[in-house]
Design a protein around this motif. Structure first.
Motif: not given
Length: 128
Positions: A69-76, A119-128
């Motif tokens: 899901g985090r990979i999907s979030l990053n791509a999105m 996640l505690p925040s969406l920012a925490a899930g972004l590897a970008f």
């Protein structure tokens, strides 16, 4: 001049506008998302677009689990940044921008995404 061109091109896309110089960067929710000074102001239509991209993926986040899901979030988020004037560099420099945008525009979608992605925040899930 190059800085002016960059600002002009971002503004011309209609997706984002630079925060006014010397301002605290706060605005009303009907005008734009609140941001700290020196960051981009995301237009309401761009904020809605991000929410509209995340919402249908919530069930996928739950099924896929936090890792995929985090990979999907990053791509999105990357795709969203490209669609909105190529602001990916700004998102990288200020990942919390995504939390500010979603907190103001779609808090329920953000909360569901945080729960599904653990996640505690969406920012925490972004590897970008």
């Amino acid at each position: 001049m190059a800085g002016s061109l960059a600002v002009a091109s971002l503004t011309a896309c209609g997706g984002v506008q630079p925060a006014p110089s010397g301002s605290a960067g706060t605005t009303t929710s009907s005008a734009a998302t609140t941001t700290p000074a020196g960051t981009l102001t995301i237009s309401p239509s761009s904020a809605t677009q991000l929410c509209d991209m995340i919402k249908p993926e919530l069930s996928n986040f739950r099924v896929q689990g936090p890792t995929l899901g985090r990979i999907s979030l990053n791509a999105m988020v990357h795709d969203w940044g490209l669609r909105n004037g190529g602001i990916n560099g700004h998102v990288l420099a200020d990942k919390a921008m995504i939390d500010r945008v979603t907190t103001e525009s779609c808090p329920e979608v953000r909360t569901e995404a945080l729960t599904a992605l653990e996640l505690p925040s969406l920012a925490a899930g972004l590897a970008f």
